[in-house]
Write a protein that holds these residues in place. Structure first.
Motif, short mmCIF file in Angstrom:
data_model
loop_
_atom_site.label_atom_id
_atom_site.label_comp_id
_atom_site.label_asym_id
_atom_site.label_seq_id
_atom_site.Cartn_x
_atom_site.Cartn_y
_atom_site.Cartn_z
N ARG A 154 0.82 -1.20 0.00
CA ARG A 154 0.00 0.00 0.00
C ARG A 154 0.86 1.26 0.00
O ARG A 154 0.58 2.23 -0.70
N LEU A 155 1.94 1.19 0.78
CA LEU A 155 2.81 2.36 0.85
C LEU A 155 3.41 2.64 -0.52
O LEU A 155 3.44 3.78 -0.99
N ILE A 156 3.85 1.54 -1.16
CA ILE A 156 4.47 1.70 -2.47
C ILE A 156 3.46 2.27 -3.46
O ILE A 156 3.76 3.18 -4.24
N SER A 157 2.24 1.72 -3.42
CA SER A 157 1.26 2.20 -4.41
C SER A 157 0.92 3.67 -4.18
O SER A 157 0.79 4.45 -5.12
N LEU A 158 0.81 4.08 -2.91
CA LEU A 158 0.55 5.50 -2.63
C LEU A 158 1.70 6.35 -3.16
O LEU A 158 1.49 7.37 -3.83
N GLY A 159 2.92 5.89 -2.85
CA GLY A 159 4.09 6.63 -3.30
C GLY A 159 4.14 6.74 -4.80
O GLY A 159 4.47 7.78 -5.37
N LEU A 160 3.75 5.63 -5.43
CA LEU A 160 3.77 5.60 -6.89
C LEU A 160 2.79 6.61 -7.47
O LEU A 160 3.09 7.33 -8.42
N ILE A 161 1.60 6.68 -6.86
CA ILE A 161 0.59 7.63 -7.33
C ILE A 161 1.15 9.05 -7.26
O ILE A 161 1.10 9.80 -8.23
N VAL A 162 1.67 9.39 -6.07
CA VAL A 162 2.17 10.75 -5.89
C VAL A 162 3.31 11.02 -6.86
O VAL A 162 3.38 12.07 -7.50
N PHE A 163 4.17 10.01 -7.02
CA PHE A 163 5.32 10.19 -7.90
C PHE A 163 4.88 10.40 -9.35
O PHE A 163 5.37 11.30 -10.05
N LEU A 164 3.93 9.58 -9.79
CA LEU A 164 3.48 9.68 -11.18
C LEU A 164 2.82 11.04 -11.45
O LEU A 164 3.06 11.68 -12.47
N VAL A 165 1.98 11.46 -10.51
CA VAL A 165 1.31 12.75 -10.69
C VAL A 165 2.33 13.88 -10.75
O VAL A 165 2.27 14.76 -11.61
#
Lengths: 507, 460
Positions: B237-248
């Motif tokens: 979950r942490l990775i996916s959240l980080g990924l979202i923020v990073f992609l945006v």
């Protein structure tokens, strides 16, 4: 408690809509030399504060009657005088004799708009709120919804706060009159109505129903006893209020005559400009104004007007009731509007006010009428660059009525108050069951025509040979609608008590 | 006719409210508009006429682009519609260009983008528990919330008179909050990341999001007493959240990173040279501080404690945006404001971490973060109070206590927005809006009495 909050919210909403409409242009803005109604009102403030009363209605070197001479009764003049005193306190340049002609500025516009708002707030809005609170046999929510719809009526808002006039004063007084007379405060009611007439002489459109209703009440109480006393009291009230308003003008016969000449310009002709009444519409086919001599025109107009309103008035005198009174107000005012002399398109507001009062009883037809009445003033509104506020207020009003009264569910015979009429007709034509459906179709046709005409007037240019094409079309369509409503309201009045009488016989 | 009847009479009050306020916004078109109007026109011109590499360097007008890239792209998209209204407004050199078509286009763009706000309010209404409400429409929490949000007068003043685009931005925020309430955390996080790249003022509330998502989403379970269960941490979950923020962020800042313009972008986004207080003081702590400083300096001058020649000439009350030194009290640096803000939000962050109370707790923390940043932030605009008022509306329909706080917050908040209305007719409108404020007072009072009687405090 809750009712107070909701009513306050409704009033505030009404005020907000009024004020935002007032941010737009006014009649004659930036259009010398004559400007428009806004300049007329400013000019009257100038005249009343700078000249002695004796010169207000007379032509003179200081008062050129050709340039917006006073043509309303004395109460308007006194109101202008009051506003002029305030204006003098804020900025004397606004009302300086001669030099302030055509004065236009942001500060002055703010002042003038404020005078309209204050007059509205003091006279018209309390009357509406009181009227709605006093309605019987309906829930609090419906009362508040009723107040919302009446306060959102676009015609009055656009004319008073857009074009610039003070109709809310005279209509407010008339409404106080209706309230007084409906709830047996006859003297106060007639006093209020006299004030209304003395503010704008067009209120005479409403005078016959008042007269007939009060006369009917006197008859009911018995002309040999209490009725006679009431009659005398009413007569005294009316005479006293007129004397009070006209006191400075009763000193000389010439004064009184001149004021009357200004109020009733009989030599101005059957109609002026484009107005949605019979004569203007008829003149499209046959130029009566040019064919017939003046006094014949007067006679014809007089006859038609009185013939069309006589049945309702007689009915009201014989069977006075507040409900009959309201409907008679509508039909009388409409008769006057359609057939009378020198009618202006703004006079439709005199019909709209009583229709607002019967909004609760026949929501569908009233909403339809009020939409048409606003539409009939379209050429005037477009001239004042009020297209956006017009469209927005009309949509807002329509949504308010549609959601408050569920108008589209109230199109049965019973809801349209046509039950007794349909029953009578079905005695001769048993298959006469399709009246509601016809009316619904007519409504759709009417609305579609109005929308199309509005779009055409706004987007297209009229052909060279017929520069007034769209105005005439608007008048024509509105007139047809109004004729239909005249017939409808008269049917309601005439068949209403018949049903009542039958009921009594059965019981 | 029957269909029309169903549509209008079906009790669809939400549509009536939304349509009603839209019509009111149309009526507000001819009102006064501030320099923000010219700001947005300028940005339309910049994004339309110039290549991306010039966007954050263009300085023909004093109103340079100081919002993150997504907002610039938004203006770019608008400019493609604008060219059908009036081509001239897209010329960078046409400073203060304000034809009637320009006005119409800009006003309509705000009204149109508010549809996102309406949708967000609709979603928020779904999150409100309406089971305990009375049968009267006006007592239903959903109805009250819709009125408070859709007809929010602060938003009307700022967006439709003063002129800004806070409607759809607040819509994004409310939508992300609604998603978090609906346990759709990824969407909520995504929406907030997008929002940050539209207007970076929402950094004010980022700590609340960060801590809540970390604590209540990344740690999937709690111990029975509510404290943290360390072994329930979900790296995924942490990775996916980080990924979202990073992609945006990559989408937003990527192009400027490639052009090596990041420092310039950041200097535009965070202009610390603008001074402690805005031209019109936001009613925050530093306003009091500066006022106290002024009072003390006047007293000091009177009592001859201070040397007049040593007093700096620049005045904080001049209505200009500039740097300023305090006379008597110590001058305030951006770092000092940051520390004050952090101290102010610490209690709520701690609560959110150690005693998470679900989405309601998150909402409370968010509001507190917004308020703290408003009180102690550097160069705060008074419009920033809307960041606190709008989420507070959500809370206020739940508990009586919240309703009374909301009443005070909304009244003072909206009152503090009055200096934004500049001209005389609008000042008259100001009175009207003041009256409408008293309506909101009435709403609030009555609503809180309703809450007291019909709703019990929800065990949040």
């Amino acid at each position: 408690m809750e009712k107070c909050y909701l009513m306050t919210a409704v009033v505030l909403l009404g005020l907000t809509v009024r004020w935002t409409v007032s941010l737009n242009s006014y009649s004659g803005a930036g259009k010398p030399p004559m400007f428009g109604d806004y300049e007329a009102q400013r000019h009257w403030q100038e005249i009343t504060i700078n000249l002695p009363i004796k010169q207000w209605y007379f032509n003179g070197s200081d008062n050129n009657l050709q340039y917006w001479g006073l043509d309303y009764p004395p109460l308007t003049a006194y109101h202008s005088l009051l506003c002029a005193y305030v204006a003098k306190f804020i900025n004397p340049d606004w009302i300086a004799l001669h030099t302030s002609r055509g004065y236009e500025s942001q500060a002055h516009k703010l002042f003038m708009r404020a005078t309209v708002l204050i007059a509205d707030l003091l006279i018209y809005i309390p009357a509406v709120v009181l009227y709605c609170c006093c309605l019987k046999e309906i829930s609090t929510k419906k009362k508040i919804a009723n107040a919302l719809c009446i306060l959102l009526y676009p015609g009055l808002i656009l004319i008073d706060y857009g074009h610039f006039q003070y109709n809310s004063v005279s209509l407010g007084f008339a409404l106080w009159g209706v309230l007084g007379v409906s709830y047996d405060w006859d003297l106060l009611g007639s006093l209020a109505f006299c004030l209304a007439i003395n503010y704008k002489q067009m209120e005479l459109y409403h005078s016959l129903p008042f007269f007939c209703f009060l006369l009917g009440k006197c008859f009911k109480k018995g002309l040999k006893g209490k009725g006679f006393v009431l009659l005398i009291k009413l007569a005294c009230t009316v005479v006293a209020s007129f004397i009070l308003c006209w006191l400075p003008f009763f000193t000389e016969r010439e004064q009184t005559l001149q004021v009357l000449r200004r109020l009733f310009p009989v030599d101005r002709g059957l109609f002026e400009d484009k107005v949605a009444n019979i004569w203007c519409t008829f003149s499209v086919f046959l130029k009566i104004r040019d064919i017939l001599p003046h006094h014949i025109q007067l006679m014809i107009s007089f006859c038609f007007t009185f013939l069309s309103l006589l049945p309702a008035c007689i009915k009201l005198t014989l069977h006075p009731s507040p409900r009959g009174f309201r409907f008679t107000l509508v039909s009388c005012a409409l008769s006057f509007f359609l057939f009378s002399f020198q009618v202006h398109e703004k006079s439709i507001l005199l019909v709209s006010l009583p229709v607002c009062l019967v909004l609760r009883e026949i929501p569908f037809m009233s909403t339809w009428f009020l939409l048409v009445s606003t539409f009939s003033m379209l050429p005037l509104l477009l001239k004042d660059e009020l297209l956006m506020p017009s469209v927005v207020t009309v949509i807002a009003f329509f949504i308010a009525c549609a959601t408050s009264f569920s108008i589209f569910e109230k199109t049965s015979e019973e809801e349209l108050q046509l039950k007794s009429f349909s029953i009578s007709v079905r005695k001769y034509f048993p298959c006469f069951t399709f009246l509601p459906r016809i009316i619904q179709h007519l409504f759709l046709i009417s609305v579609i025509t109005m929308v199309l005409l509005t779009l055409m007037t706004v987007t297209l240019d009229p052909p060279q040979k017929l520069p007034d094409l769209f105005s005439v079309l608007v008048c024509f369509v509105s007139c047809l609608n109004f004729l239909f409503f005249l017939v409808y309201f008269n049917i309601i009045i005439m068949w209403d008590s018949k049903n009542g009488r039958n009921q009594k016989k059965i019981n | 006719m029957a269909a029309l009847g169903v549509a209008t009479g079906g009790g669809n009050w939400f549509s009536a409210l939304a349509l009603g306020v839209t019509l009111l916004k149309c009526l507000l078109i001819p009102t006064y508009h501030s320099t923000d109007f010219e700001v947005h026109r300028n940005w339309l011109a910049i994004t339309h006429s110039l290549p991306i590499s010039q966007w954050y360097y263009e300085a023909t007008s004093e109103w340079t682009l100081d919002y993150p890239p997504f907002f610039a792209w938004f203006e770019y998209a608008l400019s493609h519609v604008a060219k059908y209204f009036d081509q001239e407004m897209l010329n960078v050199r046409n400073l203060n260009y304000c034809s009637s078509r320009t006005l119409l286009f800009q006003r309509f763009s705000v009204i149109f983008t508010d549809t996102l706000f309406v949708y967000a309010v609709h979603e928020c209404c779904k999150c409100i528990d309406g089971k305990k409400a009375g049968r009267e429409l006006t007592e239903k929490p959903k109805f009250i919330l819709s009125v408070l949000l859709l007809w929010n007068f602060g938003l009307l003043i700022v967006d439709h008179i003063h002129f800004q685009y806070n409607g759809f931005l607040s819509g994004l925020m409310l939508l992300s909050i609604a998603r978090l309430f609906q346990k759709r955390h990824m969407e909520g996080a995504f929406l907030f990341a997008v929002l940050l790249h539209f207007k970076h003022i929402y950094l004010y509330v980022a700590p609340a999001y960060g801590v809540y998502l970390l604590r209540s989403y990344c740690f999937t379970a709690n111990k029975p007493d509510g404290s943290i269960r360390w072994n329930s941490f979900s790296f995924l979950r942490l990775i996916s959240l980080g990924l979202i923020v990073f992609l945006v962020s990559a989408l937003s800042l990527g192009p400027f990173l490639a052009l090596n313009q990041l420092p310039q972008v950041f200097s535009r986004l965070f202009p610390f040279k603008r001074g402690l207080c805005h031209a019109y003081w936001a009613p925050n702590f530093w306003a009091l501080y500066s006022a106290l400083d002024k009072v003390l300096s006047v007293i000091g001058l009177e009592l001859k404690f201070l040397d007049p020649s040593k007093i700096p000439k620049a005045s904080m009350t001049s209505g200009l945006v500039q740097q300023f030194q305090h006379t008597v009290l110590p001058s305030v640096t951006p770092l000092a404001t940051l520390i004050c803000t952090l101290i102010a939000i610490l209690p709520s962050i701690f609560c959110l971490w150690f005693k998470p109370q679900g989405p309601r707790g998150f909402l409370r923390c968010l509001i507190l973060c917004a308020l703290s940043s408003f009180m102690f932030g550097w160069h705060v605009h008074e419009k920033a109070i809307l960041l606190a008022v709008l989420p507070m509306s959500l809370l206020s329909v739940g508990k009586a206590g919240d309703a009374s706080i909301f009443l005070i917050l909304t009244t003072t908040g909206h009152y503090s927005l009055f200096p934004l209305l500049f001209t005389a007719p609008e000042k008259k409108n100001l009175f009207l809006i003041g009256w409408k404020l008293s309506t909101s007072l009435a709403w609030g009072l009555w609503k809180s009495s309703v809450n007291l009687y019909s709703l019990s405090p929800l065990g949040s």
